[in-house]
Design a protein around this motif. Structure first.
Motif, PDB file in Angstrom:
ATOM      1  N   VAL A   1       0.837  -1.200   0.000  1.00  0.00           N
ATOM      2  CA  VAL A   1       0.000   0.000   0.000  1.00  0.00           C
ATOM      3  C   VAL A   1       0.872   1.251   0.000  1.00  0.00           C
ATOM      4  O   VAL A   1       1.840   1.349   0.758  1.00  0.00           O
ATOM      5  N   ASP A   2       0.524   2.225  -0.834  1.00  0.00           N
ATOM      6  CA  ASP A   2       1.047   3.582  -0.676  1.00  0.00           C
ATOM      7  C   ASP A   2       0.207   4.261   0.403  1.00  0.00           C
ATOM      8  O   ASP A   2      -1.004   4.449   0.227  1.00  0.00           O
ATOM      9  N   LEU A   3       0.818   4.595   1.529  1.00  0.00           N
ATOM     10  CA  LEU A   3       0.068   5.283   2.579  1.00  0.00           C
ATOM     11  C   LEU A   3      -0.423   6.648   2.078  1.00  0.00           C
ATOM     12  O   LEU A   3       0.163   7.228   1.163  1.00  0.00           O
ATOM     13  N   PRO A   4      -1.496   7.173   2.642  1.00  0.00           N
ATOM     14  CA  PRO A   4      -2.034   8.456   2.186  1.00  0.00           C
ATOM     15  C   PRO A   4      -0.979   9.562   2.167  1.00  0.00           C
ATOM     16  O   PRO A   4      -0.237   9.751   3.136  1.00  0.00           O
ATOM     17  N   GLY A   5      -0.916  10.268   1.041  1.00  0.00           N
ATOM     18  CA  GLY A   5       0.039  11.347   0.889  1.00  0.00           C
ATOM     19  C   GLY A   5       1.377  10.910   0.332  1.00  0.00           C
ATOM     20  O   GLY A   5       2.237  11.758   0.056  1.00  0.00           O
ATOM     21  N   TYR A   6       1.568   9.622   0.128  1.00  0.00           N
ATOM     22  CA  TYR A   6       2.823   9.079  -0.379  1.00  0.00           C
ATOM     23  C   TYR A   6       2.557   8.261  -1.642  1.00  0.00           C
ATOM     24  O   TYR A   6       1.450   7.737  -1.838  1.00  0.00           O
ATOM     25  N   GLY A   7       3.583   8.161  -2.479  1.00  0.00           N
ATOM     26  CA  GLY A   7       3.395   7.419  -3.718  1.00  0.00           C
ATOM     27  C   GLY A   7       2.245   8.000  -4.520  1.00  0.00           C
ATOM     28  O   GLY A   7       2.173   9.203  -4.760  1.00  0.00           O
ATOM     29  N   GLY A   8       1.317   7.134  -4.921  1.00  0.00           N
ATOM     30  CA  GLY A   8       0.184   7.567  -5.724  1.00  0.00           C
ATOM     31  C   GLY A   8      -1.114   7.691  -4.958  1.00  0.00           C
ATOM     32  O   GLY A   8      -2.181   7.799  -5.573  1.00  0.00           O
ATOM     33  N   SER A   9      -1.054   7.683  -3.616  1.00  0.00           N
ATOM     34  CA  SER A   9      -2.274   7.745  -2.807  1.00  0.00           C
ATOM     35  C   SER A   9      -2.628   9.178  -2.421  1.00  0.00           C
ATOM     36  O   SER A   9      -1.752   9.990  -2.137  1.00  0.00           O
ATOM     37  N   ASP A  10      -3.928   9.456  -2.408  1.00  0.00           N
ATOM     38  CA  ASP A  10      -4.400  10.773  -1.997  1.00  0.00           C
ATOM     39  C   ASP A  10      -4.071  11.018  -0.523  1.00  0.00           C
ATOM     40  O   ASP A  10      -4.154  10.098   0.306  1.00  0.00           O
ATOM     41  N   PRO A  11      -3.732  12.258  -0.156  1.00  0.00           N
ATOM     42  CA  PRO A  11      -3.437  12.561   1.251  1.00  0.00           C
ATOM     43  C   PRO A  11      -4.706  12.612   2.087  1.00  0.00           C
ATOM     44  O   PRO A  11      -5.812  12.811   1.565  1.00  0.00           O
ATOM     45  N   LEU A  12      -4.532  12.428   3.373  1.00  0.00           N
ATOM     46  CA  LEU A  12      -5.633  12.593   4.308  1.00  0.00           C
ATOM     47  C   LEU A  12      -5.941  14.080   4.487  1.00  0.00           C
ATOM     48  O   LEU A  12      -5.045  14.918   4.393  1.00  0.00           O
ATOM     49  N   PRO A  13      -7.177  14.420   4.763  1.00  0.00           N
ATOM     50  CA  PRO A  13      -7.497  15.826   5.030  1.00  0.00           C
ATOM     51  C   PRO A  13      -7.013  16.230   6.419  1.00  0.00           C
ATOM     52  O   PRO A  13      -6.906  15.405   7.331  1.00  0.00           O
ATOM     53  N   GLY A  14      -6.711  17.499   6.581  1.00  0.00           N
ATOM     54  CA  GLY A  14      -6.326  18.008   7.888  1.00  0.00           C
ATOM     55  C   GLY A  14      -4.988  17.471   8.354  1.00  0.00           C
ATOM     56  O   GLY A  14      -4.105  17.150   7.557  1.00  0.00           O
ATOM     57  N   ARG A  15      -4.832  17.384   9.674  1.00  0.00           N
ATOM     58  CA  ARG A  15      -3.583  16.900  10.268  1.00  0.00           C
ATOM     59  C   ARG A  15      -3.640  15.384  10.402  1.00  0.00           C
ATOM     60  O   ARG A  15      -4.407  14.859  11.202  1.00  0.00           O
ATOM     61  N   PRO A  16      -2.836  14.648   9.637  1.00  0.00           N
ATOM     62  CA  PRO A  16      -2.919  13.188   9.689  1.00  0.00           C
ATOM     63  C   PRO A  16      -2.485  12.623  11.039  1.00  0.00           C
ATOM     64  O   PRO A  16      -1.545  13.127  11.658  1.00  0.00           O
ATOM     65  N   GLU A  17      -3.184  11.615  11.483  1.00  0.00           N
ATOM     66  CA  GLU A  17      -2.820  10.859  12.673  1.00  0.00           C
ATOM     67  C   GLU A  17      -2.704   9.393  12.284  1.00  0.00           C
ATOM     68  O   GLU A  17      -3.198   8.974  11.236  1.00  0.00           O
ATOM     69  N   LEU A  18      -2.074   8.592  13.143  1.00  0.00           N
ATOM     70  CA  LEU A  18      -1.930   7.175  12.832  1.00  0.00           C
ATOM     71  C   LEU A  18      -3.287   6.490  12.685  1.00  0.00           C
ATOM     72  O   LEU A  18      -3.433   5.563  11.885  1.00  0.00           O
ATOM     73  N   THR A  19      -4.276   6.955  13.431  1.00  0.00           N
ATOM     74  CA  THR A  19      -5.611   6.362  13.299  1.00  0.00           C
ATOM     75  C   THR A  19      -6.180   6.593  11.901  1.00  0.00           C
ATOM     76  O   THR A  19      -6.893   5.744  11.366  1.00  0.00           O
ATOM     77  N   GLY A  20      -5.856   7.741  11.297  1.00  0.00           N
ATOM     78  CA  GLY A  20      -6.309   8.008   9.935  1.00  0.00           C
ATOM     79  C   GLY A  20      -5.647   7.099   8.927  1.00  0.00           C
ATOM     80  O   GLY A  20      -6.295   6.578   8.003  1.00  0.00           O
ATOM     81  N   TYR A  21      -4.337   6.880   9.088  1.00  0.00           N
ATOM     82  CA  TYR A  21      -3.636   5.956   8.195  1.00  0.00           C
ATOM     83  C   TYR A  21      -4.193   4.539   8.357  1.00  0.00           C
ATOM     84  O   TYR A  21      -4.396   3.813   7.371  1.00  0.00           O
ATOM     85  N   ALA A  22      -4.433   4.135   9.606  1.00  0.00           N
ATOM     86  CA  ALA A  22      -4.968   2.798   9.848  1.00  0.00           C
ATOM     87  C   ALA A  22      -6.349   2.638   9.228  1.00  0.00           C
ATOM     88  O   ALA A  22      -6.670   1.595   8.641  1.00  0.00           O
ATOM     89  N   ALA A  23      -7.183   3.667   9.331  1.00  0.00           N
ATOM     90  CA  ALA A  23      -8.519   3.606   8.737  1.00  0.00           C
ATOM     91  C   ALA A  23      -8.434   3.489   7.221  1.00  0.00           C
ATOM     92  O   ALA A  23      -9.245   2.799   6.591  1.00  0.00           O
ATOM     93  N   ALA A  24      -7.455   4.164   6.615  1.00  0.00           N
ATOM     94  CA  ALA A  24      -7.282   4.060   5.169  1.00  0.00           C
ATOM     95  C   ALA A  24      -6.900   2.640   4.765  1.00  0.00           C
ATOM     96  O   ALA A  24      -7.362   2.128   3.742  1.00  0.00           O
ATOM     97  N   VAL A  25      -6.066   1.985   5.562  1.00  0.00           N
ATOM     98  CA  VAL A  25      -5.690   0.599   5.281  1.00  0.00           C
ATOM     99  C   VAL A  25      -6.911  -0.316   5.418  1.00  0.00           C
ATOM    100  O   VAL A  25      -7.124  -1.219   4.600  1.00  0.00           O
ATOM    101  N   THR A  26      -7.722  -0.066   6.436  1.00  0.00           N
ATOM    102  CA  THR A  26      -8.963  -0.837   6.577  1.00  0.00           C
ATOM    103  C   THR A  26      -9.856  -0.639   5.358  1.00  0.00           C
ATOM    104  O   THR A  26     -10.499  -1.580   4.876  1.00  0.00           O
TER     105      THR A  26
END
Length: 284
Positions: free
Chosen positions: A60-85
């Protein structure tokens, strides 16, 4: 990339996530989570070895890296984990084994703590339980300045990254890593910021029932931190020391990494099936 790998995008709540997959979709699901600033490409050399061992590999390209869209606002680990889910949901995968590297290990721990039903096991290269000063540095890491000072920033980044790439493949690895760093632009520090703001001991305290493996090598920058976590948590985290390798383990020793991770996921699957084997024995 090889002919056995495939690229695709998954639609998730915040946008699209870019993935590289390998192996039979009916195989044992294994999600790979990269360090930052990097992308799924850091796993390129390990994709085929892991697929040959029966895994359905999803890097997976995590949000904001590679070809993945970034998370809105200030990213937290919970946001990255939710994107993986969200990726698991998009692929129809109920639960998966995780292999995380540095920031990716933090995301894996977060997912194991917040959605344990989605995690079969988590193998963690470089467990980032950091001393407070280093954590504060990561939390405060600023975005790059795209002005006349940027060439110096790039040169400094290259030199710093080179200190941890002393193997025979360092040239191609550094070139790839530089491209990945430039691709994420202003989102470069997002993952580090999130790691620095997170109490990883508290995350580990929340995890029950998910087998955990601490992976490290003699040249890994978080070797001492990883071994300290294992020593402090006997019975919760086992250790696999891979010898004379560093943070570029996927490039340096892809077959050894694949063997080690597969033995661990084998044991985790046996436990899921009601087997009596122990979760694992320290190996280094």
């Amino acid at each position: 990339m090889t002919e056995s790998t495939r690229r695709c995008y998954a639609d998730v709540a915040h946008g699209q996530m870019h993935l590289i997959t390998a192996g039979d979709p009916a195989g044992r699901p294994l999600v790979l989570l990269h360090q930052v600033p990097s992308s799924a490409r850091m796993w390129s050399a390990a994709l085929a070895p892991l697929a040959r061992r029966g895994h359905h590999v999803v890097a997976v390209d995590l949000p904001g890296y590679g070809g993945s869209d970034p998370l809105p606002g200030r990213p937290e680990l919970t946001g990255y984990a939710a994107a993986v889910t969200g990726v698991l949901d998009a692929l129809g995968i109920g639960s998966a084994h995780l292999l995380g590297h540095h920031t990716g290990a933090s995301v894996a721990l977060t997912l194991a703590a917040t959605a344990p039903d989605r995690v079969r096991s988590a193998a963690l290269w470089g467990i980032p339980v950091l001393d407070p000063e280093f954590a504060r540095e990561l939390a405060a890491e600023p975005p790059p300045r795209h002005d006349d000072t940027f060439p110096d920033d790039v040169t400094g980044w290259w030199r710093s990254r080179a200190e941890h790439s002393v193997h025979r493949l360092r040239g191609p690895v550094l070139a790839r890593s530089l491209a990945e760093m430039l691709q994420c632009g202003a989102h470069r520090p997002d993952g580090h910021n999130a790691v620095g703001r997170t109490d990883h001991d508290a995350l580990l305290d929340r995890i029950t029932g998910v087998p955990l493996l601490g992976l490290t090598g003699d040249r890994e920058m978080l070797d001492a931190e990883t071994r300290a976590v294992v020593a402090a948590r006997p019975g919760q985290v086992e250790l696999a020391g891979l010898g004379d390798v560093g943070m570029d383990v996927a490039d340096e020793a892809p077959e050894l990494l694949a063997d080690t991770v597969t033995r661990f996921t084998d044991r985790a699957e046996l436990l899921r099936d009601g087997g009596t084997a122990r979760a694992g024995t320290p190996s280094g």
